[in-house]
Design an enzyme around this catalytic site. Structure first.
Site, PDB file in Angstrom:
ATOM      1  CE1 TYR A  64      -3.456  -2.551   0.346  1.00 45.51           C
ATOM      2  CE2 TYR A  64      -4.607  -0.527   1.326  1.00 45.51           C
ATOM      3  CZ  TYR A  64      -4.563  -1.956   0.883  1.00 45.51           C
ATOM      4  OH  TYR A  64      -5.901  -2.577   0.665  1.00 45.51           O
TER       5      TYR A  64
ATOM      6  CE  LYS B   5       1.733 -16.790  -2.978  1.00 51.29           C
ATOM      7  NZ  LYS B   5       1.256 -18.368  -3.576  1.00 51.29           N
TER       8      LYS B   5
ATOM      9  CG  ASP C 242      -1.874 -19.926  -2.306  1.00 56.08           C
ATOM     10  OD1 ASP C 242      -1.080 -20.188  -0.896  1.00 56.08           O
ATOM     11  OD2 ASP C 242      -1.498 -20.583  -3.131  1.00 56.08           O
TER      12      ASP C 242
ATOM     13  CG  ASP D  27      -8.054  -4.859   1.643  1.00 56.92           C
ATOM     14  OD1 ASP D  27      -8.928  -4.704   2.419  1.00 56.92           O
ATOM     15  OD2 ASP D  27      -7.946  -4.865   0.222  1.00 56.92           O
TER      16      ASP D  27
ATOM     17  CG  ASP E 254     -13.551  -7.475   2.418  1.00 57.89           C
ATOM     18  OD1 ASP E 254     -13.225  -6.614   3.463  1.00 57.89           O
ATOM     19  OD2 ASP E 254     -13.888  -6.905   1.304  1.00 57.89           O
TER      20      ASP E 254
HETATM   21  C1  IPM Z   1     -10.239  -1.501   4.151  1.00 61.02           C
HETATM   22  C2  IPM Z   1     -10.426  -0.890   2.797  1.00 61.02           C
HETATM   23  C3  IPM Z   1      -9.577   0.146   2.487  1.00 61.02           C
HETATM   24  C4  IPM Z   1      -8.175  -0.602   2.439  1.00 61.02           C
HETATM   25  C5  IPM Z   1      -9.839   0.887   1.667  1.00 61.02           C
HETATM   26  C6  IPM Z   1     -10.960   1.869   1.571  1.00 61.02           C
HETATM   27  C7  IPM Z   1      -8.580   1.986   1.153  1.00 61.02           C
HETATM   28  O1  IPM Z   1     -10.785  -1.896   1.684  1.00 61.02           O
HETATM   29  O2  IPM Z   1     -10.242  -0.710   4.897  1.00 61.02           O
HETATM   30  O3  IPM Z   1     -10.006  -2.791   4.029  1.00 61.02           O
HETATM   31  O4  IPM Z   1      -7.985  -1.366   1.161  1.00 61.02           O
HETATM   32  O5  IPM Z   1      -7.441  -0.919   3.528  1.00 61.02           O
HETATM   33 MG    MG Z   2     -10.710  -3.831   2.510  1.00 64.99          MG
END
Ligand code: IPM
Ligand code: MG
Length: 370
Positions: free
Chosen positions: A143, A194, A227, A251, A255
């Site tokens: 990032y 990885k 993975d 990230d 999710d």
């Molecule tokens: C998260 C989001 C952020 C990230 C975005 C909004 C920059 O997806 O907090 O997971 O990628 O970190």
């Molecule tokens: Mg995110």
């Protein structure tokens, strides 16, 4: 009796402002019934700030965040700004906050509420009792790594570059957070990288292994390729306790883990900085769900992740464990009573909108405290 704490509220874009309104109700209740004393400032970030001030976050707001005892963040991201340069994207607001306050450890719990077990797309037996904590590094990795950019090559074609970088210190400080958390949970850490293809991953693995040997020999440590971890999270998520990983894998995996629980709309997160000399640490709390522009303004968003983020804030930054538990219990009870926003709706339940859900939590708080 308790001292006044400085809270900075940044609702942001999309559903951010509407779910934040429900937190305000909870805050008002705590002020009236539990002696919570807050000095609250509210500011624009993301697309909302771009529209008014031409930047995703103003320097004044960064300064306020540094002064605050904690930041409660909504979400940023707005399709209206999808085509502007990277420095003017709404997302810059959260990335600058993380980076300038050095909020390096993002704690993302994924917990299954019993009442919501049917909302998961996985079989109930696979997710029942799920309680994992992802610790994601948030100020390093790809990032922020240099070089980065898009350049035009001599032949006129273009080349996009991002760089994954981690130093020993960056890996070690986030791994410490994971090991410390494991000690008060089920004492297991899974470290994810990885190392089979990336040098930064190999270093990650070495540093975590070494730290465990030196400081945390009592904590069980497993290494897993990112993975494989994605696969294992879906196959048998109950095997995990604390997971620690870099910015990008964190990230993605957070999710994924969030969805195991049935709804992104339920999950809070905390992002913590290093402890300073005075014992304080910068901290920002936000729901995982993001701005959800598709449902913004419709009054149907689930406010529970934002409310639970505030509970985490009370626990980690304001030292008010009892209030945090009260809110978490109220949320659990409201779900058990059958109320559901659209995202967690299932057969036989009562579908409600954002503000009815918020009111129900406040009402339940009153009952619990009464
Ligand atoms: C998260 C989001 C952020 C990230 C975005 C909004 C920059 O997806 O907090 O997971 O990628 O970190
Ligand atoms: Mg995110």
């Amino acid at each position: 009796m308790s001292e006044t704490k400085k809270l900075l509220v940044l609702p942001g874009d999309g559903i951010g402002p509407e779910v934040m309104r429900e937190v305000a109700k909870v805050v008002q209740w705590l002020q009236a019934a539990r002696g919570l004393k807050l000095d609250i400032a509210e500011e624009l970030v993301g697309g909302a700030s771009l529209a008014k001030h031409g930047v995703p976050i103003r320097d004044e707001v960064i300064a306020l965040a540094k002064e605050a005892d904690a930041v409660l963040f909504g979400s940023v991201g707005d399709p209206a700004w999808a085509h502007v340069g990277f420095d003017r994207r709404p997302e810059v607001a959260i990335l600058r906050l993380r980076s300038e306050l050095e909020l390096f450890a993002n704690l993302r719990p994924a917990k299954v509420f019993d009442a919501l077990i049917d909302a998961s797309t996985l079989k109930p037996d696979v997710v029942r009792g799920l309680d994992i904590m992802i610790v994601r590094e948030t100020v390093g990795g790809i990032y922020f790594g240099e070089p980065r950019g898009i350049e035009t090559l001599p032949d006129g074609s273009r080349r996009g570059v991002n760089t994954e970088v981690y130093t020993t210190g960056e890996i070690e400080r986030v791994a410490r957070v994971a090991f410390d958390l494991a000690r008060v949970r089920r004492n297991r850490v899974t470290s994810i990288e990885k190392c089979n293809v990336m040098e930064s991953g190999l270093l990650w693995k070495e540093v975590v292994t070494d730290l465990r040997q030196r400081v945390y020999p009592d904590v069980e440590l497993t290494h897993m390729l990112a993975d494989n971890c994605a696969m294992q999270l879906v196959r048998n998520p109950l095997q995990f306790d604390v997971l620690v990983t870099g910015n990008l894998f964190g990230d993605l995996l957070s999710d994924l883990a969030a969805m195991l629980t049935g709804s992104l709309g339920m999950l809070p997160s905390a992002t913590l900085g290093a402890e300073q000399a005075d014992g304080k640490r910068h901290a920002l709390y936000e729901p995982i769900h993001g701005s959800a522009p598709d449902i913004a303004g419709k009054g149907i968003a689930n406010p529970l992740a934002q409310i639970l983020s505030f509970a985490m804030l009370l626990r980690y930054s304001f030292d008010r464990e009892a209030d945090a538990v009260l809110i978490e219990t109220a949320v659990s009870n409201v779900l058990a009573s059958g109320l559901r926003t659209a995202d967690i709706m299932s057969e036989g339940m009562a579908r409600v909108g954002t503000s009815v859900m918020g009111d129900a939590v406040v009402k339940e708080l009153g009952k619990l405290a009464g």
